[in-house]
Design an enzyme around this catalytic site. Structure first.
Site, PDB file in Angstrom:
ATOM      1  N   ARG A   1      -8.345 -20.976   0.117  1.00  0.00           N
ATOM      2  CA  ARG A   1      -7.365 -20.379   1.006  1.00  0.00           C
ATOM      3  C   ARG A   1      -6.142 -21.278   1.057  1.00  0.00           C
ATOM      4  O   ARG A   1      -6.223 -22.418   1.523  1.00  0.00           O
ATOM      5  CB  ARG A   1      -7.936 -20.196   2.411  1.00  0.00           C
ATOM      6  CG  ARG A   1      -6.963 -19.530   3.386  1.00  0.00           C
ATOM      7  CD  ARG A   1      -7.533 -19.456   4.798  1.00  0.00           C
ATOM      8  NE  ARG A   1      -6.617 -18.774   5.705  1.00  0.00           N
ATOM      9  CZ  ARG A   1      -5.591 -19.343   6.332  1.00  0.00           C
ATOM     10  NH1 ARG A   1      -5.345 -20.650   6.147  1.00  0.00           N
ATOM     11  NH2 ARG A   1      -4.805 -18.653   7.131  1.00  0.00           N
TER      12      ARG A   1
ATOM     13  N   ARG B   1       8.328   3.335  -5.025  1.00  0.00           N
ATOM     14  CA  ARG B   1       8.407   2.452  -3.862  1.00  0.00           C
ATOM     15  C   ARG B   1       7.345   1.360  -3.942  1.00  0.00           C
ATOM     16  O   ARG B   1       7.595   0.198  -3.600  1.00  0.00           O
ATOM     17  CB  ARG B   1       8.263   3.255  -2.561  1.00  0.00           C
ATOM     18  CG  ARG B   1       8.381   2.407  -1.306  1.00  0.00           C
ATOM     19  CD  ARG B   1       8.352   3.245  -0.047  1.00  0.00           C
ATOM     20  NE  ARG B   1       7.067   3.903   0.150  1.00  0.00           N
ATOM     21  CZ  ARG B   1       6.793   4.700   1.185  1.00  0.00           C
ATOM     22  NH1 ARG B   1       7.717   4.927   2.107  1.00  0.00           N
ATOM     23  NH2 ARG B   1       5.617   5.273   1.305  1.00  0.00           N
TER      24      ARG B   1
ATOM     25  N   GLU C   1      12.692   3.003  14.100  1.00  0.00           N
ATOM     26  CA  GLU C   1      11.750   4.023  13.650  1.00  0.00           C
ATOM     27  C   GLU C   1      10.586   4.042  14.621  1.00  0.00           C
ATOM     28  O   GLU C   1      10.683   3.486  15.714  1.00  0.00           O
ATOM     29  CB  GLU C   1      11.284   3.727  12.220  1.00  0.00           C
ATOM     30  CG  GLU C   1      10.655   2.364  12.026  1.00  0.00           C
ATOM     31  CD  GLU C   1      10.254   2.093  10.583  1.00  0.00           C
ATOM     32  OE1 GLU C   1      10.423   2.975   9.732  1.00  0.00           O
ATOM     33  OE2 GLU C   1       9.761   0.976  10.321  1.00  0.00           O
TER      34      GLU C   1
ATOM     35  N   LYS D   1       6.603  -2.078   2.283  1.00  0.00           N
ATOM     36  CA  LYS D   1       5.408  -1.412   2.818  1.00  0.00           C
ATOM     37  C   LYS D   1       4.200  -2.342   2.672  1.00  0.00           C
ATOM     38  O   LYS D   1       3.295  -2.123   1.857  1.00  0.00           O
ATOM     39  CB  LYS D   1       5.172  -0.070   2.124  1.00  0.00           C
ATOM     40  CG  LYS D   1       4.243   0.871   2.907  1.00  0.00           C
ATOM     41  CD  LYS D   1       4.250   2.256   2.292  1.00  0.00           C
ATOM     42  CE  LYS D   1       3.281   3.196   2.982  1.00  0.00           C
ATOM     43  NZ  LYS D   1       3.680   3.537   4.353  1.00  0.00           N
TER      44      LYS D   1
ATOM     45  N   LEU E   1      11.307   1.592   7.137  1.00  0.00           N
ATOM     46  CA  LEU E   1      10.670   1.865   5.861  1.00  0.00           C
ATOM     47  C   LEU E   1      11.420   2.974   5.131  1.00  0.00           C
ATOM     48  O   LEU E   1      11.787   3.971   5.761  1.00  0.00           O
ATOM     49  CB  LEU E   1       9.216   2.292   6.095  1.00  0.00           C
ATOM     50  CG  LEU E   1       8.405   2.569   4.828  1.00  0.00           C
ATOM     51  CD1 LEU E   1       8.036   1.260   4.137  1.00  0.00           C
ATOM     52  CD2 LEU E   1       7.149   3.363   5.158  1.00  0.00           C
TER      53      LEU E   1
ATOM     54  N   TYR F   1       0.830  -1.203   0.000  1.00  0.00           N
ATOM     55  CA  TYR F   1       0.000   0.000   0.000  1.00  0.00           C
ATOM     56  C   TYR F   1       0.865   1.253   0.000  1.00  0.00           C
ATOM     57  O   TYR F   1       2.059   1.207   0.295  1.00  0.00           O
ATOM     58  CB  TYR F   1      -0.942   0.012   1.209  1.00  0.00           C
ATOM     59  CG  TYR F   1      -0.286   0.435   2.508  1.00  0.00           C
ATOM     60  CD1 TYR F   1      -0.454   1.730   2.998  1.00  0.00           C
ATOM     61  CD2 TYR F   1       0.507  -0.446   3.236  1.00  0.00           C
ATOM     62  CE1 TYR F   1       0.140   2.127   4.187  1.00  0.00           C
ATOM     63  CE2 TYR F   1       1.101  -0.058   4.420  1.00  0.00           C
ATOM     64  CZ  TYR F   1       0.921   1.222   4.893  1.00  0.00           C
ATOM     65  OH  TYR F   1       1.528   1.618   6.064  1.00  0.00           O
TER      66      TYR F   1
ATOM     67  N   HIS G   1      -1.651 -20.928   1.544  1.00  0.00           N
ATOM     68  CA  HIS G   1      -0.524 -20.040   1.798  1.00  0.00           C
ATOM     69  C   HIS G   1       0.308 -19.781   0.538  1.00  0.00           C
ATOM     70  O   HIS G   1       0.859 -18.697   0.368  1.00  0.00           O
ATOM     71  CB  HIS G   1       0.381 -20.619   2.894  1.00  0.00           C
ATOM     72  CG  HIS G   1      -0.168 -20.443   4.277  1.00  0.00           C
ATOM     73  ND1 HIS G   1      -1.310 -21.050   4.702  1.00  0.00           N
ATOM     74  CD2 HIS G   1       0.285 -19.713   5.321  1.00  0.00           C
ATOM     75  CE1 HIS G   1      -1.554 -20.722   5.966  1.00  0.00           C
ATOM     76  NE2 HIS G   1      -0.597 -19.903   6.372  1.00  0.00           N
TER      77      HIS G   1
END
Length: 288
Positions: free
Chosen positions: A102, A51, A184, A151, A208, A32, A104
């Site tokens: 579902r 990014r 951070e 991210k 990040l 995101y 992995h």
């Protein structure tokens, strides 16, 4: 009502729907970005898109949009939400997509889910240390994963650390690794100032690659009036700093005046913050 973008369609945000089998919902399997626009002018749009593309490649999500196509999409979404006369943030979310089960393992032949929406953001803070909103923080050992440079939408570790600060009445939680070195914050990059020098942890897998961080460093180096160092920062240095800052797309450069209930420096927003924020403010629209 806010207009969103979902898989090629513009629609009211309240009408946007995804499958419960979307891997973003099941696994947090996605990337995101959050990009601020002030009266239609973006801050760091190009590096934000770069990014995101790098993050998608890092987790092997195949998304065939070019940087230019992303820019057109986001500028269009801002325009559809009256961005020329408002301050808006745009949230961009790309998940691996929806499978029929579902599992992995990464599925094959699945189209990524692309979802974007806008939200109101506040006016920029004044370049005035007597008037700017100051922050307080708590601290904690960094218990997140070891790929913080990606991210990812899987933010539970960040959320839990942020909640530590929120529950104690603070604005953020500064994090440190097992060596007692600053990494951070739960949702921000971090800096200290000592003897007029701005110091921030070196970019590695523990932090990040913040776009605001990049603009700050680039603009300060280009201006040349404030020295910048990227290096290991110990928590002892944090507690003994003259100034401490945090940065993000929403906070820009936020001055910290209190850590764990104790004042930073003299407990007031410092002069280096004011000088640096002025330089940043003059440069922030040059990376779009």
């Amino acid at each position: 009502m806010s207009i969103a973008y979902l898989n090629g369609e513009y629609l009211p945000l309240a009408e946007a729907r995804i499958s419960p089998l979307d891997r973003g919902f099941l696994f947090g399997d996605g990337i995101y970005e959050v990009i601020p626009y002030y009266s239609g002018k973006s801050v760091g749009l190009v590096p934000h898109i770069e990014r995101m593309i790098n993050g998608l490649a890092a987790i092997e999500i195949k998304c065939n949009k070019s940087a230019d196509e992303w820019k057109v999409l986001l500028d269009d979404l801002i325009a559809r939400n009256q961005g020329a006369t408002n301050n808006l943030g745009v949230y961009v979310h790309v998940s691996r997509g929806t499978d029929v089960k579902r599992s992995h393992a990464y599925p094959e032949n699945v189209e990524p889910t692309i979802f974007c929406f806008t939200f109101d953001i506040k006016d920029p803070e004044p370049v005035d240390r007597e008037k700017v909103h100051a922050y307080t923080v708590t601290t904690a050992e960094d218990l997140r994963w070891k790929r913080c440079h990606i991210k990812s939408t899987a933010l539970l570790g960040n959320v839990m650390h942020f909640q530590q600060g929120h529950a104690s009445g603070d604005s953020e939680c500064l994090l440190y690794n097992a060596k007692n070195e600053l990494t951070e914050g739960s949702s921000v990059n971090a800096y200290i100032v000592k003897d007029g020098v701005v110091i921030t942890p070196v970019q590695d897998n523990q932090i990040l690659p913040g776009i605001t961080r990049r603009i700050i460093i680039d603009s300060l180096k280009a201006d040349g009036s404030i020295k910048v160092e990227e290096r290991i920062v110990t928590m002892d240095e944090v507690y003994n700093a003259d100034e401490v800052w945090i940065s993000s797309s929403s906070k820009e450069i936020g001055p910290i005046v209190q850590i764990e209930g104790k004042p930073v420096g003299d407990g007031k927003v410092g002069p280096v913050w004011e000088a640096a924020f002025r330089i940043y403010t003059d440069a922030k629209f040059t990376h779009s």
